[in-house]
Design a protein around this motif. Structure first.
Motif, mmCIF file in Angstrom:
data_model
loop_
_atom_site.group_PDB
_atom_site.id
_atom_site.type_symbol
_atom_site.label_atom_id
_atom_site.label_comp_id
_atom_site.label_asym_id
_atom_site.label_seq_id
_atom_site.Cartn_x
_atom_site.Cartn_y
_atom_site.Cartn_z
ATOM 1 N N GLU A 104 5.953 26.242 -65.599
ATOM 2 C CA GLU A 104 6.235 24.902 -66.106
ATOM 3 C C GLU A 104 7.677 24.869 -66.611
ATOM 4 O OE1 GLU A 104 3.522 24.234 -69.285
ATOM 5 O OE2 GLU A 104 4.279 25.899 -70.507
ATOM 6 N N PRO A 105 8.302 23.687 -66.609
ATOM 7 C CA PRO A 105 9.695 23.602 -67.061
ATOM 8 C C PRO A 105 9.819 23.928 -68.541
ATOM 9 C CG PRO A 105 9.029 21.623 -65.851
ATOM 10 C CD PRO A 105 7.785 22.400 -66.127
ATOM 11 N N VAL A 106 10.916 24.576 -68.882
ATOM 12 C CA VAL A 106 11.256 24.803 -70.281
ATOM 13 C C VAL A 106 11.962 23.542 -70.796
ATOM 14 C CG1 VAL A 106 12.683 26.131 -71.883
ATOM 15 C CG2 VAL A 106 11.455 27.293 -70.021
ATOM 16 N N VAL A 107 11.417 22.942 -71.828
ATOM 17 C CA VAL A 107 12.012 21.752 -72.430
ATOM 18 C C VAL A 107 12.592 22.155 -73.778
ATOM 19 C CG1 VAL A 107 11.608 19.414 -73.305
ATOM 20 C CG2 VAL A 107 10.384 20.230 -71.262
ATOM 21 N N PRO A 108 13.894 22.037 -73.956
ATOM 22 C CA PRO A 108 14.504 22.485 -75.216
ATOM 23 C C PRO A 108 14.004 21.643 -76.389
ATOM 24 C CG PRO A 108 16.095 21.271 -73.887
ATOM 25 C CD PRO A 108 14.892 21.499 -73.025
ATOM 26 N N PRO A 109 13.803 22.268 -77.548
ATOM 27 C CA PRO A 109 13.295 21.543 -78.725
ATOM 28 C C PRO A 109 14.401 20.750 -79.411
ATOM 29 C CG PRO A 109 13.650 23.842 -79.279
ATOM 30 C CD PRO A 109 13.981 23.712 -77.812
ATOM 31 N N ILE A 110 14.840 19.688 -78.762
ATOM 32 C CA ILE A 110 15.915 18.859 -79.320
ATOM 33 C C ILE A 110 15.430 17.414 -79.410
ATOM 34 C CG2 ILE A 110 17.787 20.327 -78.478
ATOM 35 C CD1 ILE A 110 18.107 18.427 -76.114
ATOM 36 N N PRO A 111 15.987 16.657 -80.307
ATOM 37 C CA PRO A 111 15.599 15.250 -80.428
ATOM 38 C C PRO A 111 15.836 14.493 -79.121
ATOM 39 C CG PRO A 111 16.901 15.924 -82.329
ATOM 40 C CD PRO A 111 16.974 17.050 -81.339
ATOM 41 N N GLY A 112 14.844 13.704 -78.721
ATOM 42 C CA GLY A 112 14.977 12.864 -77.541
ATOM 43 C C GLY A 112 14.727 13.555 -76.224
ATOM 44 N N ALA A 113 14.268 14.802 -76.248
ATOM 45 C CA ALA A 113 14.045 15.522 -74.989
ATOM 46 C C ALA A 113 13.055 14.787 -74.090
ATOM 47 C CB ALA A 113 13.542 16.939 -75.277
ATOM 48 N N GLU A 114 12.132 14.018 -74.697
ATOM 49 C CA GLU A 114 11.147 13.278 -73.904
ATOM 50 C C GLU A 114 11.790 12.169 -73.068
ATOM 51 O OE1 GLU A 114 11.690 11.135 -77.752
ATOM 52 O OE2 GLU A 114 11.393 13.241 -77.178
ATOM 53 N N ARG A 115 13.018 11.791 -73.390
ATOM 54 C CA ARG A 115 13.711 10.774 -72.601
ATOM 55 C C ARG A 115 14.249 11.336 -71.286
ATOM 56 N NH1 ARG A 115 15.880 9.497 -77.872
ATOM 57 N NH2 ARG A 115 15.133 7.457 -78.600
ATOM 58 N N ALA A 116 14.388 12.637 -71.230
ATOM 59 C CA ALA A 116 14.920 13.279 -70.026
ATOM 60 C C ALA A 116 13.798 13.546 -69.032
ATOM 61 C CB ALA A 116 15.623 14.585 -70.396
ATOM 62 N N THR A 117 14.181 13.866 -67.809
ATOM 63 C CA THR A 117 13.228 14.164 -66.748
ATOM 64 C C THR A 117 13.428 15.600 -66.282
ATOM 65 O OG1 THR A 117 13.260 11.868 -65.980
ATOM 66 C CG2 THR A 117 12.401 13.520 -64.453
ATOM 67 N N ALA A 118 12.347 16.351 -66.224
ATOM 68 C CA ALA A 118 12.427 17.708 -65.671
ATOM 69 C C ALA A 118 12.552 17.621 -64.155
ATOM 70 C CB ALA A 118 11.189 18.504 -66.059
ATOM 71 N N PHE A 119 13.006 18.705 -63.540
ATOM 72 C CA PHE A 119 13.118 18.762 -62.083
ATOM 73 C C PHE A 119 12.262 19.919 -61.599
ATOM 74 C CE2 PHE A 119 15.812 20.127 -58.285
ATOM 75 C CZ PHE A 119 15.213 19.210 -57.436
ATOM 76 N N ARG A 120 11.001 19.586 -61.282
ATOM 77 C CA ARG A 120 10.063 20.641 -60.929
ATOM 78 C C ARG A 120 9.075 20.233 -59.840
ATOM 79 N NH1 ARG A 120 9.475 25.940 -60.489
ATOM 80 N NH2 ARG A 120 7.363 26.655 -60.848
ATOM 81 N N THR A 121 8.668 18.952 -59.818
ATOM 82 C CA THR A 121 7.605 18.498 -58.927
ATOM 83 C C THR A 121 8.070 17.327 -58.075
ATOM 84 O OG1 THR A 121 6.701 16.845 -60.449
ATOM 85 C CG2 THR A 121 5.936 19.131 -60.714
ATOM 86 N N LEU A 122 7.236 16.956 -57.095
ATOM 87 C CA LEU A 122 7.532 15.778 -56.289
ATOM 88 C C LEU A 122 7.529 14.514 -57.133
ATOM 89 C CD1 LEU A 122 5.723 16.190 -52.840
ATOM 90 C CD2 LEU A 122 8.150 15.722 -53.232
ATOM 91 N N ASP A 123 6.638 14.455 -58.116
ATOM 92 C CA ASP A 123 6.646 13.309 -59.019
ATOM 93 C C ASP A 123 7.966 13.233 -59.784
ATOM 94 O OD1 ASP A 123 4.128 12.408 -58.308
ATOM 95 O OD2 ASP A 123 3.098 13.580 -59.849
ATOM 96 N N ASP A 124 8.487 14.393 -60.206
ATOM 97 C CA ASP A 124 9.794 14.413 -60.862
ATOM 98 C C ASP A 124 10.865 13.861 -59.928
ATOM 99 O OD1 ASP A 124 8.669 15.623 -63.099
ATOM 100 O OD2 ASP A 124 9.160 17.652 -62.423
#
Length: 462
Positions: A104-124
């Motif tokens: 699974e993607p590593v999401v850094p513990p920073i404010p607003g990280a949920e606004r970004a998009t990971a690049f891992r899946t077709l849905d991404d």
């Protein structure tokens, strides 16, 4: 089978190729048919469609007697009853359970990280492509393989993109500083602005903040900060877990009825993040569970990393960071042309290499690295194949039949020749018969060259 990604799908097809009698049920958290995650950068760039990176035809499961529960994640393993429990309440018994839960993607513990998009899946990919259509600018966080591929894909779509990387140079795990610098300059010429040695402290609605307080405008933020094995299911079941699910040479966990393969598995201290080891592991497990080869064992993999970004040729393998005190180093650098070649030699054998720019030598060097054989005395000839009597392994006329053309699927020139002699006259037909080109795609030019050469030799149309 828990997991229907590249490792899980490969194991299902390998088992069915060996036996029509084994009852197979596969659970996949994604609703998509299994697809080649390695080629997602092509989907993002628009050079491939989702259908073109699909690994199995939608009808394959029914045609081969496989029960596929797609979009149905497994939530628990009851080892006492030898049963898995799915999110929809289904309880499926097993004699043999294989975990291929991936990473699974590593999401850094920073404010607003949920606004970004990971690049891992077709849905991404779908989310990124949709956002890119209206984005005035994008920021990609992470300068490893995925980050570079994402940034290059966005630049190819005409989106102004800046890549931010914490380390001092790109792909620091695979490349030395000079190779990282030349790669940076190459990408810069393709429209990717790069900042290294920077830390993102927050993701805001239309910008990102750096630890220095600097703001960078961004309508789209893509996170490519690495991945970690998905091990929660195994850990909750009481299996031994370190960085990944710990397995032995049979790919068994400490429960002999449960195997683990792919990016979630840890073998001899290593967690592999590339497709070739996952497929090698799938072959071993298929041999064991079907009884085809009860002596099959996995002994680890020698990794060759290929960057899959348009107009960028890069291959790296083995121990690339050894110093002159630790090994013999042979190096050629031409920054103006974006070319860098480096050999790392120990005890007369190739233990590492970097090839950036024109990579005609990659076939020869990959074979030497993979086999661990002695090197010719003329080291420079290895960097410049065709000179000094060193053959060009990528040239069909000089490549021996035993030469491995497709590293991901272990396909040799001899197998491609046999496939051609059986009637395959193009790359697609060879791929269907041998799976060559269906991994990272880096061997496609070599396969095309062999097919074209064979057609030319025999005077037939490709």
């Amino acid at each position: 089978m828990v997991g229907n990604g590249m490792a899980g799908a490969r194991l299902v097809s390998e088992v069915r190729a060996r036996s029509a009698d084994v009852r197979i049920t596969v659970f996949g958290a994604e609703a998509w048919q299994p697809y080649n995650r390695v080629l997602l950068s092509n989907v993002l760039a628009g050079t491939s469609s989702p259908d073109q990176v699909r690994l199995l035809d939608p009808r394959w499961y029914a045609d081969h007697g496989v029960t596929a529960r797609l979009g149905v994640p497994v939530t628990a393993i009851d080892r006492d009853c030898r049963t898995v429990i799915a999110a929809d309440g289904t309880r499926e018994p097993y004699d043999v359970l294989v975990l291929a839960t991936g990473s699974e993607p590593v999401v850094p513990p920073i404010p607003g990280a949920e606004r970004a998009t990971a690049f891992r899946t077709l849905d991404d990919c779908d989310r990124i492509r949709e956002a890119a259509e209206r984005a005035g600018g994008a920021v990609v966080v992470g300068g490893g393989l995925l980050g570079i591929e994402a940034a290059r894909g966005l630049a190819g779509r005409g989106v102004p993109v800046t890549l931010l990387h914490l380390a001092g140079h790109l792909m620091e795990r695979q490349l030395d500083a000079e190779a990282g610098l030349i790669l940076r300059e190459t990408l810069g010429g393709l429209g990717v602005d790069i900042r290294t040695g920077v830390t993102v402290s927050a993701v805001r609605e239309r910008h990102v903040e750096l630890s220095t307080g600097e703001r960078m405008d961004a309508d789209l933020v893509v996170l490519a900060c690495g991945v970690r094995p998905v091990v929660g299911l195994a850990r909750d079941a009481g299996l031994e877990v370190d960085r990944g699910v710990v397995v032995d040479d049979e790919l068994r966990t400490d429960d002999p009825s449960i195997f683990a393969i792919g990016e979630c598995a840890q073998h001899a201290g290593h967690v592999y993040g590339l497709v070739a080891p996952a497929w090698e592991q799938a072959s071993v497990v298929a041999d064991l569970v079907t009884g085809t080869d009860k002596e099959a064992r996995y002994r680890g993999s020698r990794l060759v990393t290929r960057l899959k970004a348009s107009s960028v040729e890069l291959a790296a393998m083995g121990e690339t960071h050894l110093t002159e005190d630790e090994a013999e180093i042979v190096r050629f650098s031409h920054r103006h042309k974006g070319t860098y070649r480096k050999l790392v030699i120990r005890d007369g054998r190739l233990v590492g290499a970097i090839l950036l720019g024109e990579t005609a030598a990659v076939g020869t060097l990959t074979q030497l690295f993979d086999r661990g054989g002695p090197l010719p005395f003329d080291r420079a000839g290895l960097l410049f194949p065709g000179l000094g009597g060193v053959p060009v392994a990528d040239s069909p006329t000089r490549m021996p039949d035993a030469a491995r053309v497709c590293q991901c699927n272990n396909v040799t020139k001899g197998q491609i020749r046999a496939c051609w002699e059986s009637g395959a006259r193009d790359v697609e037909a060879v791929a269907a018969a041998t799976r060559a080109t269906t991994g990272c795609g880096g061997c496609r030019d070599a396969v095309e060259g062999i097919v074209g050469w064979l057609c030319e030799q025999e005077g037939v149309s490709a």
